[in-house]
Design a protein around this motif. Structure first.
Motif, PDB file in Angstrom:
ATOM      1  N   GLY A  49     -31.539 -13.689  -4.384  1.00 16.40           N
ATOM      2  CA  GLY A  49     -31.693 -13.637  -2.943  1.00 16.40           C
ATOM      3  C   GLY A  49     -30.490 -13.070  -2.219  1.00 16.40           C
ATOM      4  N   VAL A  50     -29.632 -12.363  -2.940  1.00 16.77           N
ATOM      5  CA  VAL A  50     -28.444 -11.736  -2.340  1.00 16.77           C
ATOM      6  C   VAL A  50     -28.729 -10.249  -2.223  1.00 16.77           C
ATOM      7  CG1 VAL A  50     -25.958 -11.354  -2.533  1.00 16.77           C
ATOM      8  CG2 VAL A  50     -26.961 -13.488  -3.375  1.00 16.77           C
ATOM      9  N   SER A  51     -29.171  -9.821  -1.066  1.00 11.17           N
ATOM     10  CA  SER A  51     -29.608  -8.433  -0.905  1.00 11.17           C
ATOM     11  C   SER A  51     -28.461  -7.457  -0.717  1.00 11.17           C
ATOM     12  CB  SER A  51     -30.564  -8.327   0.292  1.00 11.17           C
ATOM     13  OG  SER A  51     -29.918  -8.749   1.479  1.00 11.17           O
ATOM     14  N   SER A  52     -27.310  -7.950  -0.290  1.00  6.61           N
ATOM     15  CA  SER A  52     -26.154  -7.075  -0.104  1.00  6.61           C
ATOM     16  C   SER A  52     -24.872  -7.860  -0.343  1.00  6.61           C
ATOM     17  CB  SER A  52     -26.150  -6.484   1.314  1.00  6.61           C
ATOM     18  OG  SER A  52     -26.034  -7.518   2.285  1.00  6.61           O
ATOM     19  N   GLY A  53     -23.800  -7.137  -0.559  1.00  6.26           N
ATOM     20  CA  GLY A  53     -22.530  -7.791  -0.854  1.00  6.26           C
ATOM     21  C   GLY A  53     -22.454  -8.232  -2.293  1.00  6.26           C
ATOM     22  N   PRO A  54     -21.297  -8.684  -2.718  1.00 10.64           N
ATOM     23  CA  PRO A  54     -21.142  -9.131  -4.102  1.00 10.64           C
ATOM     24  C   PRO A  54     -21.812 -10.469  -4.324  1.00 10.64           C
ATOM     25  CG  PRO A  54     -19.168  -9.643  -2.866  1.00 10.64           C
ATOM     26  CD  PRO A  54     -20.053  -8.864  -1.930  1.00 10.64           C
ATOM     27  N   LEU A  55     -22.182 -10.751  -5.565  1.00 16.56           N
ATOM     28  CA  LEU A  55     -22.602 -12.090  -5.941  1.00 16.56           C
ATOM     29  C   LEU A  55     -21.344 -12.894  -6.249  1.00 16.56           C
ATOM     30  CD1 LEU A  55     -25.277 -10.441  -6.389  1.00 16.56           C
ATOM     31  CD2 LEU A  55     -25.787 -12.074  -8.210  1.00 16.56           C
ATOM     32  N   ILE A  56     -21.149 -13.993  -5.558  1.00 16.79           N
ATOM     33  CA  ILE A  56     -20.008 -14.857  -5.819  1.00 16.79           C
ATOM     34  C   ILE A  56     -20.387 -15.809  -6.945  1.00 16.79           C
ATOM     35  CG2 ILE A  56     -18.398 -16.534  -4.863  1.00 16.79           C
ATOM     36  CD1 ILE A  56     -18.190 -13.673  -3.708  1.00 16.79           C
ATOM     37  N   GLY A  57     -19.619 -15.764  -8.023  1.00 19.74           N
ATOM     38  CA  GLY A  57     -19.986 -16.527  -9.206  1.00 19.74           C
ATOM     39  C   GLY A  57     -18.845 -17.351  -9.755  1.00 19.74           C
ATOM     40  N   THR A  58     -19.178 -18.205 -10.699  1.00 21.87           N
ATOM     41  CA  THR A  58     -18.163 -19.016 -11.359  1.00 21.87           C
ATOM     42  C   THR A  58     -18.609 -19.369 -12.766  1.00 21.87           C
ATOM     43  OG1 THR A  58     -16.642 -20.891 -11.068  1.00 21.87           O
ATOM     44  CG2 THR A  58     -18.992 -21.307 -10.656  1.00 21.87           C
ATOM     45  N   ILE A  59     -17.683 -19.930 -13.517  1.00 23.35           N
ATOM     46  CA  ILE A  59     -17.902 -20.361 -14.889  1.00 23.35           C
ATOM     47  C   ILE A  59     -17.713 -21.873 -14.923  1.00 23.35           C
ATOM     48  CG2 ILE A  59     -17.211 -20.050 -17.293  1.00 23.35           C
ATOM     49  CD1 ILE A  59     -15.802 -17.657 -14.735  1.00 23.35           C
ATOM     50  N   ILE A  60     -18.592 -22.568 -15.602  1.00 29.60           N
ATOM     51  CA  ILE A  60     -18.452 -24.021 -15.698  1.00 29.60           C
ATOM     52  C   ILE A  60     -17.149 -24.360 -16.414  1.00 29.60           C
ATOM     53  CG2 ILE A  60     -19.445 -26.128 -16.656  1.00 29.60           C
ATOM     54  CD1 ILE A  60     -20.986 -24.973 -14.269  1.00 29.60           C
ATOM     55  N   LYS A  61     -16.319 -25.117 -15.758  1.00 26.43           N
ATOM     56  CA  LYS A  61     -15.033 -25.539 -16.304  1.00 26.43           C
ATOM     57  C   LYS A  61     -14.904 -27.049 -16.145  1.00 26.43           C
ATOM     58  CE  LYS A  61     -13.493 -21.322 -17.166  1.00 26.43           C
ATOM     59  NZ  LYS A  61     -13.204 -20.843 -18.527  1.00 26.43           N
ATOM     60  N   PRO A  62     -14.344 -27.786 -17.089  1.00 23.17           N
ATOM     61  CA  PRO A  62     -13.822 -27.309 -18.366  1.00 23.17           C
ATOM     62  C   PRO A  62     -14.885 -26.579 -19.187  1.00 23.17           C
ATOM     63  CG  PRO A  62     -13.218 -29.609 -17.989  1.00 23.17           C
ATOM     64  CD  PRO A  62     -14.209 -29.246 -16.950  1.00 23.17           C
ATOM     65  N   SER A  63     -14.422 -25.639 -20.004  1.00 22.65           N
ATOM     66  CA  SER A  63     -15.340 -24.793 -20.757  1.00 22.65           C
ATOM     67  C   SER A  63     -16.246 -25.593 -21.671  1.00 22.65           C
ATOM     68  CB  SER A  63     -14.535 -23.785 -21.595  1.00 22.65           C
ATOM     69  OG  SER A  63     -13.667 -23.036 -20.783  1.00 22.65           O
ATOM     70  N   VAL A  64     -15.709 -26.602 -22.323  1.00 23.33           N
ATOM     71  CA  VAL A  64     -16.477 -27.479 -23.205  1.00 23.33           C
ATOM     72  C   VAL A  64     -16.069 -28.920 -22.911  1.00 23.33           C
ATOM     73  CG1 VAL A  64     -16.768 -25.787 -25.057  1.00 23.33           C
ATOM     74  CG2 VAL A  64     -14.737 -27.233 -25.035  1.00 23.33           C
ATOM     75  N   GLY A  65     -16.899 -29.854 -23.339  1.00 24.00           N
ATOM     76  CA  GLY A  65     -16.565 -31.263 -23.188  1.00 24.00           C
ATOM     77  C   GLY A  65     -17.397 -31.996 -22.172  1.00 24.00           C
ATOM     78  N   LEU A  66     -18.036 -31.261 -21.238  1.00 26.85           N
ATOM     79  CA  LEU A  66     -18.881 -31.906 -20.245  1.00 26.85           C
ATOM     80  C   LEU A  66     -20.246 -32.241 -20.848  1.00 26.85           C
ATOM     81  CD1 LEU A  66     -18.221 -29.728 -17.061  1.00 26.85           C
ATOM     82  CD2 LEU A  66     -17.108 -31.873 -17.719  1.00 26.85           C
ATOM     83  N   THR A  92     -22.390 -31.602 -16.237  1.00 25.57           N
ATOM     84  CA  THR A  92     -22.595 -30.202 -15.885  1.00 25.57           C
ATOM     85  C   THR A  92     -23.496 -30.080 -14.669  1.00 25.57           C
ATOM     86  OG1 THR A  92     -22.390 -29.593 -18.229  1.00 25.57           O
ATOM     87  CG2 THR A  92     -23.355 -27.956 -16.747  1.00 25.57           C
ATOM     88  N   ALA A  93     -24.586 -30.835 -14.662  1.00 25.73           N
ATOM     89  CA  ALA A  93     -25.526 -30.784 -13.543  1.00 25.73           C
ATOM     90  C   ALA A  93     -24.875 -31.255 -12.248  1.00 25.73           C
ATOM     91  CB  ALA A  93     -26.758 -31.624 -13.857  1.00 25.73           C
ATOM     92  N   SER A  94     -24.024 -32.263 -12.337  1.00 27.07           N
ATOM     93  CA  SER A  94     -23.330 -32.764 -11.151  1.00 27.07           C
ATOM     94  C   SER A  94     -22.414 -31.695 -10.568  1.00 27.07           C
ATOM     95  CB  SER A  94     -22.533 -34.012 -11.517  1.00 27.07           C
ATOM     96  OG  SER A  94     -21.799 -34.488 -10.412  1.00 27.07           O
ATOM     97  N   LEU A  95     -21.707 -30.985 -11.447  1.00 25.00           N
ATOM     98  CA  LEU A  95     -20.833 -29.906 -11.005  1.00 25.00           C
ATOM     99  C   LEU A  95     -21.652 -28.756 -10.417  1.00 25.00           C
ATOM    100  CD1 LEU A  95     -18.030 -28.615 -10.809  1.00 25.00           C
ATOM    101  CD2 LEU A  95     -18.267 -27.901 -13.212  1.00 25.00           C
ATOM    102  N   HIS A 110     -22.617 -32.720 -28.086  1.00 27.93           N
ATOM    103  CA  HIS A 110     -22.220 -33.410 -26.855  1.00 27.93           C
ATOM    104  C   HIS A 110     -22.909 -32.826 -25.620  1.00 27.93           C
ATOM    105  CE1 HIS A 110     -19.545 -29.927 -26.399  1.00 27.93           C
ATOM    106  NE2 HIS A 110     -19.468 -30.240 -25.122  1.00 27.93           N
ATOM    107  N   CYS A 111     -23.467 -31.605 -25.769  1.00 30.36           N
ATOM    108  CA  CYS A 111     -24.147 -30.976 -24.630  1.00 30.36           C
ATOM    109  C   CYS A 111     -25.236 -30.039 -25.150  1.00 30.36           C
ATOM    110  CB  CYS A 111     -23.142 -30.212 -23.759  1.00 30.36           C
ATOM    111  SG  CYS A 111     -23.765 -29.738 -22.126  1.00 30.36           S
ATOM    112  N   PRO A 112     -26.300 -30.594 -25.759  1.00 27.89           N
ATOM    113  CA  PRO A 112     -27.351 -29.745 -26.333  1.00 27.89           C
ATOM    114  C   PRO A 112     -27.988 -28.875 -25.259  1.00 27.89           C
ATOM    115  CG  PRO A 112     -27.617 -32.051 -26.978  1.00 27.89           C
ATOM    116  CD  PRO A 112     -26.574 -32.022 -25.912  1.00 27.89           C
ATOM    117  N   ILE A 113     -28.354 -27.674 -25.635  1.00 33.52           N
ATOM    118  CA  ILE A 113     -28.862 -26.747 -24.625  1.00 33.52           C
ATOM    119  C   ILE A 113     -30.150 -27.243 -23.986  1.00 33.52           C
ATOM    120  CG2 ILE A 113     -30.075 -25.275 -26.297  1.00 33.52           C
ATOM    121  CD1 ILE A 113     -29.275 -22.904 -24.416  1.00 33.52           C
ATOM    122  N   ALA A 114     -31.019 -27.888 -24.756  1.00 33.37           N
ATOM    123  CA  ALA A 114     -32.272 -28.382 -24.172  1.00 33.37           C
ATOM    124  C   ALA A 114     -31.992 -29.397 -23.068  1.00 33.37           C
ATOM    125  CB  ALA A 114     -33.148 -28.999 -25.258  1.00 33.37           C
TER     126      ALA A 114
END
Length: 428
Positions: A151-168, A173-176, A199-203
């Motif tokens: 739904g971003v028709s113009s401008g950059p997509l502002i994105g991020t990476i879930i951090k910490p990378s592992v351990g959540l 993860t859902a809370s973040l 510790h964080c199965p993909i399903a």
């Protein structure tokens, strides 16, 4: 050097350009490479007739000497009194390998880097004929489809990476994710190290995250795109792509070097979801100027295979790649690969130590907002929290597009000011 698609030449050939250094003669070494990568071997064989070589042998298209040196750039079995460097251009009949990405790669980047006559060799570019656009699906979403889904028709997509990378956990993860969505994020992704561990199965992660994002979309009308890392065995990736789709997800991520070209091609045939192509391991190909593959050549294979997004690092990033290289890489992603509607353009992803501080220079250098601007620490390390980090990036891009300096705009935008003060010293 990028030579693009040269329509005046034979369309049934593959062309490749290299930066070569040799203790011998450039022409002789080019002939050795051409023979090794087509019909020849280390000695003359009766079966390699002139007719066979004419039909199937690699051709030397051009040779341009660029310099001579006293020492080899890489260890070399053959000692020389001088080491000559130059650009060589070779071509092969498409009949040798067919319309096949893995076999083109074996031809243009196979057993040539380790030849004893070579003291440096780097693949600079590859030209694919139009037939590859007809056989391979290429990007499913690309730039336009990614914009539509977010739904971003113009401008950059502002994105991020879930951090910490592992351990959540999935719940963590859902809370973040919910906090980031409420802060206005457009795009999120798993770190490439977060796969399908106990510790964080993909399903469970998909279920938890998409429950949050679907509810958020129902209440706001906006669904941020989440790229779930499904890197794994082929059957496993197909199952998990279906899992993401069925949960209402809009993107999957694959470590493309880990799974290879055939797996990416097959995954593209299997799913309509955008494929976020993560290039972890890229430094093996790129870090040395004396061996490996340039991004110009490398990215063409993955675009044809079917990725929709490709990482390009960014200005003042945390790795060894300089900013000029990152900008050149992003331009390649935005440059049509083939003529016609299927031009195979993909969305470049800026990441690796990015924050609001680099935005002004990024926009000036690229002159485009067709990109995903991913900031991990640049959002999560912001002194005003996640919402402040996201706001600082939007404000930086607003200023850049309007032609207002970062300093001037930050004077009236506290989130941006805090970002500049926090991140400016880090990679300058």
């Amino acid at each position: 050097m990028c030579f693009g698609n040269r329509r005046e030449e034979n369309v049934d050939r593959i062309y490749a350009e290299y930066d070569l250094e040799t203790p011998g003669d450039l022409t002789d070494t080019a002939a050795i490479i051409a023979g090794e990568q087509s019909s020849g071997t280390f000695m003359k064989l009766a079966g390699e007739t002139e007719a066979l070589k004419e039909a199937f042998g690699a051709r030397i298209e051009s040779i341009v000497e660029t310099g001579q040196f006293d020492k080899p750039s890489l260890p070399c079995k053959i000692d020389g009194t001088k080491y000559t460097r130059g650009k060589i251009r070779l071509s092969w009949s498409l009949a040798n390998m067919g319309i096949s990405l893995p076999n083109v790669l074996a031809t243009v980047a196979g057993n040539l880097f380790e030849l004893r006559e070579v003291s440096a060799l780097r693949l600079l570019d590859v030209e694919f004929p139009q037939e590859f656009a007809q056989k391979y699906a290429g990007p499913q979403a690309g730039i336009a489809g990614t914009r539509l889904l977010t739904g971003v028709s113009s401008g950059p997509l502002i994105g991020t990476i879930i951090k910490p990378s592992v351990g959540l956990s999935p719940a963590d993860t859902a809370s973040l994710v919910l906090e980031l969505a409420e802060g206005g994020i457009d795009f999120l992704k798993d770190d490439e190290l977060q796969a399908n561990g106990p510790h964080c199965p993909i399903a469970d992660r998909v279920q938890a995250v998409m429950t949050v994002l679907n509810r958020f979309a129902d209440s706001t009308g906006k669904k941020p795109m989440y790229a779930f890392n499904i890197t794994g065995e082929m059957d496993e990736m197909k199952r998990n792509a279906d899992l993401v789709r069925d949960a209402g997800g809009t993107c999957v991520m694959v470590g493309i070097h880990s799974v290879g070209l055939p797996c990416v091609t097959e995954l593209r045939r299997h799913t309509d979801l955008p494929i976020h192509g993560h290039r972890n391991g890229w430094g093996l190909f790129s870090r040395s100027p004396d061996i490996g593959i340039s991004f110009i050549a490398w990215q063409k294979f993955w675009r044809i295979a079917g990725v929709d997004h490709l990482h390009v690092n960014g200005l003042r990033n945390k790795f060894s790649e300089d900013g000029a290289s990152s900008i050149a890489s992003a331009r390649q992603c935005l440059t049509p690969l083939f003529r016609g509607a299927k031009d195979f353009r993909v969305m470049p992803v800026f990441s690796s130590g990015q924050s609001a501080e680099q935005v002004e220079d990024t926009y000036k250098a690229l002159d485009s907002t067709d990109l995903i601007y991913c900031a991990g620490g640049g959002i999560m390390g912001h002194p005003q929290g996640l919402a402040g980090g996201i706001s600082s990036l939007r404000e930086a891009w607003q200023a850049a597009v309007a032609g207002v300096s970062l300093e001037a705009y930050s004077a009236t935008h506290p989130a941006l000011r805090a970002a500049v003060e926090t991140f400016r010293p880090r990679f300058s």
